[in-house]
Design an enzyme around this catalytic site. Structure first.
Site, PDB file in Angstrom:
ATOM      1  CB  CYS A  32      -0.987  -0.013   1.167  1.00  0.00           C
ATOM      2  SG  CYS A  32      -0.249  -0.004   2.815  1.00  0.00           S
ATOM      3  CG  HIS A  59     -10.330  11.223  12.140  1.00  0.00           C
ATOM      4  ND1 HIS A  59      -9.292  12.090  12.446  1.00  0.00           N
ATOM      5  CD2 HIS A  59      -9.933   9.989  12.562  1.00  0.00           C
ATOM      6  CE1 HIS A  59      -8.314  11.411  13.042  1.00  0.00           C
ATOM      7  NE2 HIS A  59      -8.674  10.141  13.114  1.00  0.00           N
TER       8      HIS A  59
END
Length: 288
Positions: A205, A255
């Site tokens: 990733c 977030h």
């Protein structure tokens, strides 16, 4: 020779860090070095995804193309990666606009919806590389589309696991950033192969994310893409202590999904994450 009182206090402060291998900085000016009992500025790497009460919740409208999306889950694999890397995250991807996310997972490089990414994550938040141009974000998107279907780099991630532990040895000298960088780079060169970046046929990733930014002409760090974990990328943010030096510090966006810990913290303060958030107007001024 017995330790002085000041030396004993300093050793007491440093001992937990030496045992855990946490990266830290000790900042002391030349004048302070000769001043007895002067307080020392000690800074540790921040494990929290929202350090120093910076938490704010955002949605897709606050994201920009090229934002880095960090995540974790409550599964065993995610927990293992977080333990090995001493980090609160186990995965990183790229937001490429229009509700799409590019990432390298076990099935290979893929482009999925932001909603799918959110659904499969316990915690999901964004950091941003300042100064990305529209041309560079276009190149990131084109790179992701070109690499879609590439295999996952299982060999690279297996090699990375022991390196995540041994590189903690470099943090035992808290007085020199340059020494720590040289130490990490030296261990990486000895333990890991050096990938060819954008010409690779498989990626894990963080390796995929770094290769995409390198292809765009805006590399995140001078370190090789195969040497950097999601946790290393996390610590490239502003106000943190980087394990691998960034070319420019990443800024916190917010977030998208708070996760169990932040929700529990908000509930402990008799608040929900939503009620603790700034207004939409305030978000626009703080995010951009």
């Amino acid at each position: 020779m017995p330790l002085s009182y000041n030396s004993a206090i300093s050793l007491f402060i440093l001992l937990p860090t030496l045992l855990t291998g946490c990266t830290m900085d000790i900042a002391l000016s030349e004048k302070e070095k000769h001043t007895p009992l002067h307080p020392v500025n000690i800074q540790f790497q921040s494990m929290s995804s929202a350090p120093r009460d910076t938490f704010r919740e955002v949605d897709e409208t606050q994201l920009q193309e090229g934002d880095l999306l960090f995540s974790s889950t409550i599964g065993i694999t995610s927990l293992g990666i977080r333990l090995f890397s001493a980090s609160s995250v186990s995965h990183v991807a790229i937001y490429i606009g229009q509700g799409q996310v590019a990432e390298a997972v076990g099935d290979g490089v893929q482009i999925v919806s932001l909603e799918d990414t959110r659904a499969h994550s316990d915690k999901l938040f964004a950091l941003r590389m300042p100064g990305l141009t529209p041309e560079q974000t276009d190149k990131i998107r084109q790179f992701a589309q070109q690499k879609a279907g590439s295999q996952y780099n299982y060999q690279g991630i297996v090699e990375m696991m022991p390196f995540m532990l041994t590189k903690q040895l470099c943090s035992l000298n808290p007085f020199s950033k340059d020494f720590r960088q040289q130490c990490v780079q030296g261990l990486a060169a000895a333990q890991l192969r050096t990938p060819t970046g954008t010409d690779e046929s498989s990626y894990f990733c963080s390796q995929f994310v770094l290769a995409a930014f390198e292809q765009a002409g805006h590399p995140l760090t001078v370190a090789s893409s195969g040497w950097v974990s999601p946790g290393d990328l996390l610590h490239m943010r502003e106000g943190d202590i980087a394990t691998m030096a960034p070319n420019e510090s990443l800024s916190y966006v917010g977030h998208i999904k708070p996760g169990i810990y932040l929700r529990a913290k908000a509930l402990a303060n008799n608040k929900t994450p939503e009620t603790a958030l700034p207004s939409p107007a305030e978000m626009k001024t703080t995010v951009f």
